[in-house]
Write an enzyme that holds these catalytic residues in place. Structure first.
Site, mmCIF file in Angstrom:
data_model
loop_
_atom_site.group_PDB
_atom_site.id
_atom_site.type_symbol
_atom_site.label_atom_id
_atom_site.label_comp_id
_atom_site.label_asym_id
_atom_site.label_seq_id
_atom_site.Cartn_x
_atom_site.Cartn_y
_atom_site.Cartn_z
ATOM 1 N N ARG A 236 0.815 -1.216 0.000
ATOM 2 C CA ARG A 236 0.000 0.000 0.000
ATOM 3 C C ARG A 236 0.849 1.266 0.000
ATOM 4 N NH1 ARG A 236 -5.307 -1.986 2.263
ATOM 5 N NH2 ARG A 236 -6.076 0.123 2.441
ATOM 6 N N TYR B 188 0.704 4.318 -2.331
ATOM 7 C CA TYR B 188 -0.418 5.224 -2.083
ATOM 8 C C TYR B 188 -0.223 5.988 -0.772
ATOM 9 C CZ TYR B 188 -5.309 6.749 -1.635
ATOM 10 O OH TYR B 188 -6.463 7.486 -1.498
ATOM 11 N N VAL C 18 -17.762 -0.867 -0.110
ATOM 12 C CA VAL C 18 -19.185 -0.507 -0.206
ATOM 13 C C VAL C 18 -19.706 -0.806 -1.611
ATOM 14 C CG1 VAL C 18 -20.910 1.311 0.083
ATOM 15 C CG2 VAL C 18 -18.908 1.282 1.560
ATOM 16 N N GLN D 137 -13.678 -9.819 3.760
ATOM 17 C CA GLN D 137 -12.297 -10.286 3.904
ATOM 18 C C GLN D 137 -12.000 -10.553 5.379
ATOM 19 O OE1 GLN D 137 -10.131 -7.210 1.762
ATOM 20 N NE2 GLN D 137 -10.634 -8.136 -0.197
ATOM 21 N N PRO E 150 -5.364 -1.955 7.176
ATOM 22 C CA PRO E 150 -5.481 -1.312 8.490
ATOM 23 C C PRO E 150 -6.595 -1.941 9.320
ATOM 24 C CG PRO E 150 -5.275 0.336 6.763
ATOM 25 C CD PRO E 150 -5.453 -0.988 6.070
ATOM 26 N N ARG E 151 -6.299 -2.150 10.626
ATOM 27 C CA ARG E 151 -7.256 -2.881 11.459
ATOM 28 C C ARG E 151 -8.454 -2.040 11.884
ATOM 29 N NH1 ARG E 151 -2.573 -5.411 15.035
ATOM 30 N NH2 ARG E 151 -1.674 -3.529 14.191
HETATM 31 N N1 NAD Z 1 -12.990 7.765 -2.063
HETATM 32 C C1 NAD Z 1 -12.345 7.636 -0.920
HETATM 33 O O1 NAD Z 1 -12.775 6.916 -0.024
HETATM 34 C C2 NAD Z 1 -11.081 8.410 -0.676
HETATM 35 C C3 NAD Z 1 -10.493 8.333 0.594
HETATM 36 C C4 NAD Z 1 -9.322 9.046 0.828
HETATM 37 C C5 NAD Z 1 -8.774 9.834 -0.153
HETATM 38 N N2 NAD Z 1 -9.359 9.892 -1.375
HETATM 39 C C6 NAD Z 1 -8.714 10.708 -2.404
HETATM 40 O O2 NAD Z 1 -9.682 11.447 -3.127
HETATM 41 C C7 NAD Z 1 -9.301 11.531 -4.496
HETATM 42 C C8 NAD Z 1 -10.435 11.023 -5.383
HETATM 43 O O3 NAD Z 1 -10.761 9.712 -5.036
HETATM 44 P P1 NAD Z 1 -11.947 8.931 -5.753
HETATM 45 O O4 NAD Z 1 -12.527 8.022 -4.771
HETATM 46 O O5 NAD Z 1 -12.810 9.890 -6.463
HETATM 47 O O6 NAD Z 1 -11.133 8.050 -6.769
HETATM 48 P P2 NAD Z 1 -11.333 7.758 -8.344
HETATM 49 O O7 NAD Z 1 -10.375 6.684 -8.678
HETATM 50 O O8 NAD Z 1 -12.767 7.576 -8.643
HETATM 51 O O9 NAD Z 1 -10.886 9.136 -8.995
HETATM 52 C C9 NAD Z 1 -9.545 9.467 -9.255
HETATM 53 C C10 NAD Z 1 -9.489 10.233 -10.570
HETATM 54 O O10 NAD Z 1 -8.131 10.592 -10.841
HETATM 55 C C11 NAD Z 1 -7.821 10.257 -12.200
HETATM 56 N N3 NAD Z 1 -6.379 10.015 -12.279
HETATM 57 C C12 NAD Z 1 -5.665 8.994 -11.736
HETATM 58 N N4 NAD Z 1 -4.362 9.145 -12.027
HETATM 59 C C13 NAD Z 1 -4.248 10.279 -12.766
HETATM 60 C C14 NAD Z 1 -3.150 10.948 -13.388
HETATM 61 N N5 NAD Z 1 -1.906 10.480 -13.292
HETATM 62 N N6 NAD Z 1 -3.411 12.073 -14.086
HETATM 63 C C15 NAD Z 1 -4.673 12.552 -14.190
HETATM 64 N N7 NAD Z 1 -5.742 11.950 -13.667
HETATM 65 C C16 NAD Z 1 -5.516 10.835 -12.934
HETATM 66 C C17 NAD Z 1 -8.661 9.041 -12.482
HETATM 67 O O11 NAD Z 1 -8.859 8.795 -13.847
HETATM 68 C C18 NAD Z 1 -9.967 9.397 -11.762
HETATM 69 O O12 NAD Z 1 -10.824 10.159 -12.575
HETATM 70 C C19 NAD Z 1 -8.006 10.747 -4.627
HETATM 71 O O13 NAD Z 1 -6.933 11.655 -4.534
HETATM 72 C C20 NAD Z 1 -8.011 9.835 -3.424
HETATM 73 O O14 NAD Z 1 -6.724 9.502 -3.012
HETATM 74 C C21 NAD Z 1 -10.491 9.188 -1.661
HETATM 75 O O1 UDX Z 2 -14.961 -7.053 -1.033
HETATM 76 C C1 UDX Z 2 -14.368 -6.543 -0.061
HETATM 77 C C2 UDX Z 2 -13.506 -5.420 -0.171
HETATM 78 C C3 UDX Z 2 -12.898 -4.929 0.973
HETATM 79 N N1 UDX Z 2 -13.142 -5.493 2.192
HETATM 80 C C4 UDX Z 2 -12.563 -4.922 3.420
HETATM 81 O O2 UDX Z 2 -13.121 -3.647 3.583
HETATM 82 C C5 UDX Z 2 -12.218 -2.780 4.225
HETATM 83 C C6 UDX Z 2 -12.130 -1.510 3.403
HETATM 84 O O3 UDX Z 2 -11.492 -1.788 2.175
HETATM 85 P P1 UDX Z 2 -11.565 -0.816 0.914
HETATM 86 O O4 UDX Z 2 -10.854 -1.493 -0.196
HETATM 87 O O5 UDX Z 2 -12.954 -0.379 0.684
HETATM 88 O O6 UDX Z 2 -10.808 0.496 1.375
HETATM 89 P P2 UDX Z 2 -9.601 0.763 2.363
HETATM 90 O O7 UDX Z 2 -10.186 1.362 3.580
HETATM 91 O O8 UDX Z 2 -8.733 -0.429 2.555
HETATM 92 O O9 UDX Z 2 -8.765 1.798 1.540
HETATM 93 C C7 UDX Z 2 -9.314 3.040 1.191
HETATM 94 O O10 UDX Z 2 -9.002 3.914 2.193
HETATM 95 C C8 UDX Z 2 -9.204 5.300 2.017
HETATM 96 C C9 UDX Z 2 -8.837 5.813 0.662
HETATM 97 O O11 UDX Z 2 -7.657 6.530 0.609
HETATM 98 C C10 UDX Z 2 -8.977 4.857 -0.428
HETATM 99 O O12 UDX Z 2 -10.263 4.972 -0.932
HETATM 100 C C11 UDX Z 2 -8.686 3.443 -0.109
HETATM 101 O O13 UDX Z 2 -7.331 3.285 -0.037
HETATM 102 C C12 UDX Z 2 -10.922 -3.560 4.357
HETATM 103 O O14 UDX Z 2 -10.798 -4.050 5.669
HETATM 104 C C13 UDX Z 2 -11.060 -4.723 3.398
HETATM 105 O O15 UDX Z 2 -10.388 -5.875 3.851
HETATM 106 C C14 UDX Z 2 -14.004 -6.582 2.302
HETATM 107 O O16 UDX Z 2 -14.238 -7.113 3.388
HETATM 108 N N2 UDX Z 2 -14.575 -7.075 1.180
#
Ligand code: NAD
Ligand code: UDX
Length: 346
Positions: free
Chosen positions: A173, A176, A219, A235, A303-304
């Site tokens: 991980r 990221y 989700v 998982q 992460p736990r």
């Molecule tokens: N969704 C979450 O739970 C979550 C949690 C923590 C942080 N974030 C952060 O929020 C942001 C958006 O997340 P999201 O859930 O919408 O993800 P997503 O994957 O749906 O969106 C990411 C977008 O970035 C674009 N992208 C990826 N690499 C790129 C690059 N090199 N150049 C240009 N575009 C690029 C992808 O095509 C996509 O449209 C991310 O920075 C992510 O790390 C999201």
């Molecule tokens: O089908 C599944 C997928 C995931 N999981 C569990 O669900 C939990 C959440 O997993 P996800 O893949 O949804 O997301 P994570 O919380 O691990 O990571 C996320 O954290 C915050 C953001 O930065 C990113 O959107 C992503 O890295 C984990 O414990 C994973 O083991 C399941 O039990 N079943």
């Protein structure tokens, strides 16, 4: 726990920020606010664009390489006079004239960010450097969407912003979570050294309509599985916890942070904490009571536990989430049913 109170908040820059475009100060012509959203074709980005476009004073430019995002998410804005979509990879320089930058570009789902880890870390490091360089040239304010993953496998619970985290620097991980940690460092170094106006949001797990159906995050997986009548894949051990924020609350928090006076980092997330078994049970009860829950293998360094301490967001942004998980899941179900073409049975 490290409790350095100077952990970013209200940090004073050594330098004055670069001046914004002269248009901002023009006497006779009230220019629109030009806003760049990197990653705007993705899940959170496209909802943010919707909200920004509601304000007629905003012009929005999206730069996205469509790795995980899609034009479909933005189809209602394509052709709109205040909207522009550029296919662009943030690891390359971008020359645009803007007043604000929401820097979201980065794959967020673990299966996507692990797919090409070198590209993920380049996106976080070189991509953020490029956006900071742009902010410096044009005097724009820049907001980074960092992540709760900077806390790694947290030993402090819930996580306040002052916690420095417990991150494996060489794990699967790391591209990221370490990438985002470097991105945060770059933001503060540009702020201190060049006076750039920065904002850092630490986003906790966010869900809602428009997540990719095959996104792989929990989700979206459970909702798609429940609608298709497939087992919900929990998982092991199933006791890991996450705190899920509905996307409209998230967008509201991001805009408040951008418009406010605080650099952050600020946690934005919903403190309602659930084990993965509890999440599966909720999805089962709300969407399809006939599906079974199936335990499957986990991935390394999962992460736990994770839950945001949102005291800062409440105090400094006047923000807290409004949508409870049990209200948000059915809103997402509607969107997934439409896209999967499976109607709800009465
Ligand atoms: N969704 C979450 O739970 C979550 C949690 C923590 C942080 N974030 C952060 O929020 C942001 C958006 O997340 P999201 O859930 O919408 O993800 P997503 O994957 O749906 O969106 C990411 C977008 O970035 C674009 N992208 C990826 N690499 C790129 C690059 N090199 N150049 C240009 N575009 C690029 C992808 O095509 C996509 O449209 C991310 O920075 C992510 O790390 C999201
Ligand atoms: O089908 C599944 C997928 C995931 N999981 C569990 O669900 C939990 C959440 O997993 P996800 O893949 O949804 O997301 P994570 O919380 O691990 O990571 C996320 O954290 C915050 C953001 O930065 C990113 O959107 C992503 O890295 C984990 O414990 C994973 O083991 C399941 O039990 N079943």
């Amino acid at each position: 726990m490290a409790t350095d109170s100077s952990n970013g908040d209200h940090q004073k820059a050594g330098k004055q920020p670069p001046l914004p475009s002269p248009l901002r100060f023009s006497k006779f012509f009230q220019a629109n606010m030009r806003i760049l959203v990197t990653g705007g074709a993705g899940f959170i980005g496209s909802h943010l664009v919707d909200r920004l476009m509601e304000n007629e004073k905003n012009e929005v430019i999206v730069a996205d390489n469509f790795f995980t995002g899609s034009k479909d998410n933005l189809k209602k804005w394509i052709g709109h006079p205040r909207f522009e979509l550029i296919r662009h990879d943030v690891t390359e320089q971008l020359l645009v004239e803007v007043d604000q930058i929401y820097h979201l570009a980065c794959p967020a789902s673990p299966i996507f960010y692990k797919y090409n880890p070198v590209k993920t870390i380049k996106t976080n490091v070189i991509g953020t450097l490029n956006m900071l360089g742009l902010a410096k040239r044009v005097g724009a304010r820049i907001l980074l969407t960092s992540t709760s993953e900077v806390y790694g496998d947290p030993l402090i619970h819930p996580q306040p912003e002052s916690y420095w985290g417990n991150v494996n620097p060489i794990g699967v991980r790391s591209c990221y979570d370490e990438g985002k940690r470097v991105a945060e460092t770059l933001m503060f170094d540009y702020h201190t050294q060049h006076g750039i106006e920065i904002r850092i949001a630490r986003i906790f797990n966010t869900y809602g309509p428009r997540m990719n159906i095959d996104d792989g995050r929990v989700v979206s997986n459970f909702i798609a599985q429940a609608i298709r009548g497939e087992p919900l894949t929990v998982q092991v051990p199933g006791t890991r916890t996450r705190s899920f924020c509905y996307v409209s609350d998230m967008v509201d928090g991001l805009i408040r942070l951008m418009e406010g006076e605080n650099t952050g980092p600020i946690n934005i997330g919903n403190p309602g904490e659930f084990t993965m078994i509890e999440l599966a049970e909720n999805v089962k009860e709300l969407i399809n009571s006939t599906v079974e829950i199936k335990m499957i293998e986990n991935t390394p360094d999962d992460p736990r536990q994770r839950k945001p301490d949102i005291a800062k967001a409440k105090e400094l942004l006047g923000w807290e989430p409004k949508v409870k998980l049990r209200d948000g899941l059915p809103l997402m179900e509607e969107d997934f049913r439409l896209r999967l073409g499976v109607a709800k049975k009465n």
